[in-house]
Design an enzyme around this catalytic site. Structure first.
Site, PDB file in Angstrom:
ATOM      1  N   GLU A  13      -6.859  15.760  61.504  1.00  0.00           N
ATOM      2  CA  GLU A  13      -7.373  16.039  60.155  1.00  0.00           C
ATOM      3  C   GLU A  13      -7.782  14.695  59.574  1.00  0.00           C
ATOM      4  O   GLU A  13      -6.934  13.873  59.227  1.00  0.00           O
ATOM      5  CB  GLU A  13      -6.292  16.735  59.316  1.00  0.00           C
ATOM      6  CG  GLU A  13      -6.834  17.439  58.079  1.00  0.00           C
ATOM      7  CD  GLU A  13      -6.838  16.527  56.860  1.00  0.00           C
ATOM      8  OE1 GLU A  13      -7.952  16.047  56.510  1.00  0.00           O
ATOM      9  OE2 GLU A  13      -5.784  16.297  56.273  1.00  0.00           O
ATOM     10  N   CYS A  58      -8.357  13.502  50.874  1.00  0.00           N
ATOM     11  CA  CYS A  58      -9.421  13.699  51.861  1.00  0.00           C
ATOM     12  C   CYS A  58     -10.394  14.804  51.449  1.00  0.00           C
ATOM     13  O   CYS A  58     -11.555  14.800  51.869  1.00  0.00           O
ATOM     14  CB  CYS A  58      -8.832  14.012  53.228  1.00  0.00           C
ATOM     15  SG  CYS A  58      -7.747  15.462  53.249  1.00  0.00           S
TER      16      CYS A  58
END
Length: 384
Positions: free
Chosen positions: A154, A188
């Site tokens: 990720e 993010c």
């Protein structure tokens, strides 16, 4: 403080969801061509996992790995973040206090290259789970692939936000200011490249800038605070450099663009408009409290810019007509698209990206599946 409490509660919810998913790690019975043959698929844990968690969400980023993996039956060596070491330690303590065997979750800290260089090639480790920058993710992925290890990555993002002319502007501003400056933009999935249709561009910018300028920045323990400091001086310097370079290339600074009181790691919520594509901040994840707002004329133009980068993690859009909503939902190239509300990162939905934003997912039913291997068993009855 409010955001920290929300993270802890979300972590608890994710653990509960994953525990329930452990009941549903089903196999299959496959109809055989021969009446005396039984064909089965079994779901088995992949084995010990090396997990690497970042500092920006020290509870949830650990929980996403541990909860799903434990539900599948895996054990862990968890490499915790040096910048926020206390939260993962207490999280692991909570798991042990709840009855997880003491040798199931192993927590280590230290030099990241040394630890990854030892764990990833180790014959005991069967899967790698990493959350962090795209640059480091490439290195982790290459090392994992060279040792034939499963991986979930990720990685970074540069989330676009498309605001169509028929959108609810007030709602779009409210949701996006909240999401943009959460955790100081050190997220993010933080919205970064705002693409606003020309007809409503000025109105959106005016309202967005006004709300940004009113954000209370200060001590995170003060209940009135809406945004705290950045993680360290390096992050402040990096954000400052990106903003200054964009302004030097012609971007308009509408608010912020500076450290606050020149002390600590506080950086003012910042809005830049008409930012040139050549600016580094339009191509590199700023990972800070900076919103970039540019106009567009047609939806095709907006989609072209939204999909220009190799990042493909989170994306956002606001529109009124069903046709526009459908076009945006299908047209944006990203692992996650949230339209007209904030609907990402819930335990029951997938969480992951495409392209330079990663491999695999850490949410929903797929999260537990990432830690399971499929075994096929075929057997024939012998004799009576």
């Amino acid at each position: 403080m409010a955001q920290a409490k929300a993270e802890v509660l979300a972590g608890a919810e994710f653990i509960e969801w994953s525990a329930e998913e452990a009941r549903r790690t089903y196999g299959l019975v496959i109809p055989a061509r021969n009446a005396e043959v039984l064909q089965l698929t079994l779901r088995e844990p992949v084995g010990p996992v090396a997990a690497f968690a970042p500092w920006n969400f020290p509870i949830n980023q650990c929980v996403r790995k541990l909860a799903a993996g434990l539900a599948a039956g895996c054990s862990f060596v968890l490499k915790g973040p040096e910048d926020t070491p206390g939260s993962p330690a207490e999280l692991v303590r909570a798991f042990v206090d709840a009855g997880v065997p003491g040798n199931t979750i192993n927590l280590v800290y230290g030099d990241p290259p040394m630890i990854s260089g030892h764990l990833i090639p180790h014959r005991v480790i069967r899967k790698i789970s990493f959350t962090g920058s795209t640059q480091v993710g490439r290195q982790i992925g290459a090392m994992a692939a060279s040792h034939m290890k499963r991986m979930t990555l990720e990685l970074g993002g540069h989330a676009p936000v498309i605001v169509a002319e028929d959108a609810d502007i007030e709602a779009a501003v409210k949701f996006m200011v909240l999401q943009k400056f959460r955790n100081g933009g050190q997220v993010c999935t933080s919205p970064t490249r705002f693409l606003v249709q020309q007809k409503v561009f000025d109105r959106f910018v005016e309202k967005f800038v006004k709300q940004c300028a009113e954000l209370v920045v200060g001590d995170g323990l003060d209940p009135a605070t809406e945004m705290g400091p950045l993680i360290n001086r390096k992050r402040v310097d990096s954000v400052s450099e990106l903003v200054d370079e964009a302004v030097s290339l012609g971007a308009k600074l509408c608010t912020g663009g500076n450290r606050i009181a020149n002390k600590g790691f506080f950086y003012a919520p910042t809005v830049l408009t008409n930012v040139p594509i050549a600016a580094r901040i339009m191509n590199e994840e700023p990972f800070g409290p900076v919103a970039l707002i540019n106009p567009f004329n047609t939806l095709d133009e907006a989609l072209e810019e939204a999909n220009r980068l190799e990042f493909g993690l989170a994306s956002y859009a606001f529109a009124g007509s069903a046709a526009t909503v459908a076009k945006l939902g299908k047209g944006i190239a990203a692992g996650m698209v949230s339209i007209n509300h904030l609907g990402l990162a819930l335990p029951e939905v997938p969480f992951g990206g495409i392209g330079d934003s990663g491999v695999g997912t850490e949410g929903g039913a797929e999260a537990v599946a990432q830690f399971l291997a499929t075994k096929f068993v075929t057997q024939q009855t012998i004799g009576g």
